[in-house]
Enzyme design. Structure first.
Site, PDB file in Angstrom:
ATOM      1  N   GLU A   1      -6.210 -22.526  41.971  1.00  0.00           N
ATOM      2  CA  GLU A   1      -6.357 -23.827  42.642  1.00  0.00           C
ATOM      3  C   GLU A   1      -6.920 -23.633  44.047  1.00  0.00           C
ATOM      4  O   GLU A   1      -6.498 -24.288  44.991  1.00  0.00           O
ATOM      5  CB  GLU A   1      -5.016 -24.565  42.703  1.00  0.00           C
ATOM      6  CG  GLU A   1      -4.480 -24.961  41.343  1.00  0.00           C
ATOM      7  CD  GLU A   1      -3.272 -25.864  41.438  1.00  0.00           C
ATOM      8  OE1 GLU A   1      -3.309 -26.953  40.839  1.00  0.00           O
ATOM      9  OE2 GLU A   1      -2.295 -25.493  42.108  1.00  0.00           O
TER      10      GLU A   1
ATOM     11  N   CYS B   1       0.856 -34.450  42.148  1.00  0.00           N
ATOM     12  CA  CYS B   1       0.790 -34.374  43.606  1.00  0.00           C
ATOM     13  C   CYS B   1      -0.328 -35.227  44.181  1.00  0.00           C
ATOM     14  O   CYS B   1      -0.206 -35.755  45.295  1.00  0.00           O
ATOM     15  CB  CYS B   1       0.632 -32.919  44.052  1.00  0.00           C
ATOM     16  SG  CYS B   1      -0.747 -32.054  43.263  1.00  0.00           S
TER      17      CYS B   1
END
Length: 642
Positions: free
Chosen positions: A318, A402
């Site tokens: 990520e 998120c």
């Protein structure tokens, strides 16, 4: 004109002090009408309230984690914290007693959940109570605390209700006892940064310097030897070499922060760390932190950032890979990462206006971040590729949710990113229809911004003051804005004489009725990537003002890679698209491969015929809001007839 001092401290204007209209106002209306409640509803559906409700049995660890509904997550507190923050900001714009009551009930649950010593974390109180503070590298404890702190601060400011703020102050006070170099204390910090910037917010709202000191401790300790994460693992009976990413670069803990030169690891973690560092640099006038951040800023923006302000090309971590590795179709470019870049850029402006930060803040905001929320406020992007074959779409929710509350809280609080104030100066970082309320030298000042930016570059500022007052008004002149004109009360100002660090700085005694007019040409332009970005070789991107434009199949049909865009886009015509809320599209002459007469063969010795055509381009952040289909940012470059 006197040059500005370098020891100034600029702080963002509080959210309640800015009225937002125009494009940002439209986004905030969608959040008030849909997103704020959507976030809470989907948190409830996922089981987050069951996780914090001590009157219900512990949900335990639910498998499989891939299913978002009903799967317990270690970091759910953070999602609730960001959702509360979003709701708090939405209440400024549109009071909602029912939604506020739902948050009050959640706050009551957290108050009831909190231990007597102040500790608060649903996972380590309800699922693994024996694992508190045993694995800061992986377990998100301080990260969750940080997002709850931010939610508490926002909710207190929005409603005046202190309950959650008091809960989080008790937790922060407990952290001060837990962390440090004293006997029995932990010289540690979180594997997922966030607590640092949250503690700064807590210090600013409470006036308690001890929270700043704790934030500074976490920053100063990071990456020091003997390494905390290594020693922690050994104490816990774990092999310190055996963890998923196998490197402390993943969470920017490989070196002390002042020695870091390259942006590495998980993109969101990096942005949150640098945001906290910038806040502490401002609060302590710490040039050593500022110097390190300047180096990291250049590393990111000249070698590792997409033209959209997206960052972190790889799904595997990520985050970041190698310099100039910026694939388009497989781009990860997490929405949270662009949101984090906006956070960092905004905080880099804490020591004074500087275009190098504000231009990137605008670029990341309008493109990489804002793409993450649909026009109706109900669906979201996690990844933000710059090319799609037609299969990448926004989703309703995610097992790692998120991004939805992150982009929502940013847009709901965007007024505080538009303006900043120091003792003797007001800085305007972002343009948009709005009204800011300031206090300078004990005098109340109102600055009303009239504009259709980013669709039109004409901007007018009307000043209203309680009494005449002397201060500087600094207006950002974007680097791309060639030919910008500035007037004060109808008289032209020579920008070359007043521009410092990319901001036009007007210092004078201001009175009610003063007017400043800024005219920023929004001329379409093509951009080429550094030749070392192999994925963009032979291609160009299109921008107008701060907006990156893309081609969609819904306007142009399939086969977008057959479009050839010339470097001269001066013949572009503008058109407003009603179904995209009046967004300005660009219609540009292009050349286009003709696949219709190719025949059945896969390969042949002659190229396809080329037709002259007109292609329509729309702002990248609005793609996938209409009929699903292909999308392309980087188009083939070449000569176009006509």
């Amino acid at each position: 004109m006197n040059k500005p001092r370098h020891d100034r401290q600029f702080r963002p204007l509080p959210v309640p002090s800015v009225e937002v209209h125009g494009l940002f106002g439209d986004r905030q209306d969608a959040i008030c009408e849909s997103t704020a409640e959507v976030l809470l509803d989907r948190c409830v559906e996922a089981g987050m309230l069951r996780a914090i409700d001590v009157d219900q049995p512990s949900p335990g660890i639910v498998i499989p984690l891939q299913a978002w509904s009903g799967s317990t997550q270690m970091f759910w507190d953070s999602d609730l914290g960001k959702s509360i923050e979003t709701i708090a900001y939405s209440l400024y714009r549109k009071p909602n007693a029912r939604l506020e009551a739902r948050v009050d009930a959640i706050v009551d649950m957290y108050e009831k959940l909190q231990d007597k010593d102040g500790y608060l974390n649903a996972w380590f109180q309800r699922v693994q109570p024996g694992r508190r503070w045993t694995n800061l590298r992986d377990h998100h404890e301080l990260y969750c605390a940080g997002h709850l702190i931010e939610g508490a601060v926002a909710y207190y400011q929005a409603t005046g209700k202190r309950k959650l703020l008091d809960v989080m102050c008790r937790f922060a006070d407990y952290m001060i006892k837990v962390f440090g170099h004293g006997e029995g204390q932990l010289p540690g910090y979180c594997g997922h940064e966030e607590i640092e910037l949250a503690l700064v917010k807590l210090a600013r709202v409470t006036g308690e310097k001890k929270y700043l000191d704790l934030a500074k401790f976490f920053i100063d300790e990071r990456g020091r030897e003997p390494h905390f994460f290594t020693e922690e693992a050994i104490r816990d009976g774990r092999d310190p070499r055996q963890f998923i990413q196998k490197t402390y670069e993943y969470n920017q803990a490989h070196l002390p922060v002042r020695e870091q030169k390259k942006v590495v690891g998980h993109a969101v973690r990096a942005m949150y760390l640098y945001s906290g560092m910038a806040d502490i640099a401002t609060e302590y006038n710490d040039d050593t932190l500022t110097s390190a951040l300047e180096t990291l800023w250049d590393d990111l923006t000249t070698k590792q950032m997409y033209v959209t302000g997206g960052i972190g090309p790889a799904a595997s971590n990520e985050g970041f890979t190698e310099y100039y590795d910026l694939p388009n179709e497989s781009a990860y470019a997490e929405t949270c990462a662009s949101v984090g870049l906006v956070f960092w850029a905004s905080r880099m402006l804490g020591r004074g206006p500087n275009r190098r930060y504000a231009d990137i803040m605008e670029q990341a905001l309008y493109n990489g971040a804002m793409a993450g929320l649909s026009l109706d406020g109900k669906t979201f992007f996690y990844e933000n590729p710059l090319e799609s074959a037609g299969k990448h779409h926004r989703w309703v929710w995610h097992h790692c949710p998120c991004c939805p509350p992150n982009i929502s809280r940013l847009l709901a609080s965007i007024g505080s990113y538009m303006y900043a104030v120091a003792d003797d100066e007001i800085a305007v970082h972002l343009y948009g229809e709005s009204k800011g309320h300031f206090e300078v030298g004990g005098v109340k000042v109102e600055l009303a911004q009239k504009t259709r930016y980013p669709w039109d570059g004409a901007i007018r500022f009307d000043v209203t003051t309680q009494d005449p007052v002397r201060f500087s008004l600094s207006l950002r002149i974007p680097e791309w804005a060639q030919g910008t004109a500035l007037k004060l009360n109808g008289e032209a100002i020579d920008l070359s004489e007043v521009t410092i660090d990319g901001y036009a700085r007007i210092e004078r005694e201001w009175r009610s009725g003063d007017r400043v007019e800024l005219d920023i040409p929004l001329t379409p332009r093509t951009l080429w990537a550094n030749p070392q970005v192999r994925q963009d070789t032979g291609r160009v991107a299109l921008m107008r003002g701060p907006l990156v434009y893309c081609a969609e199949a819904t306007d142009n049909g399939a086969g977008l890679n057959g479009i050839v865009l010339g470097s001269d886009v001066s013949k572009a015509k503008t058109a407003e698209i009603a179904e995209l809320r009046g967004a300005v599209a660009l219609d540009i002459p292009v050349a286009r491969d003709n696949a219709d007469d190719w025949g059945p063969t896969l390969y042949r010795t002659t190229p396809p015929k080329v037709n002259q055509a007109t292609a329509r381009f729309v702002p990248y952040h609005l793609w996938d809001n209409r009929t699903p289909g292909e999308m392309l940012v980087w188009l083939r470059a070449g000569e176009v007839g006509r």
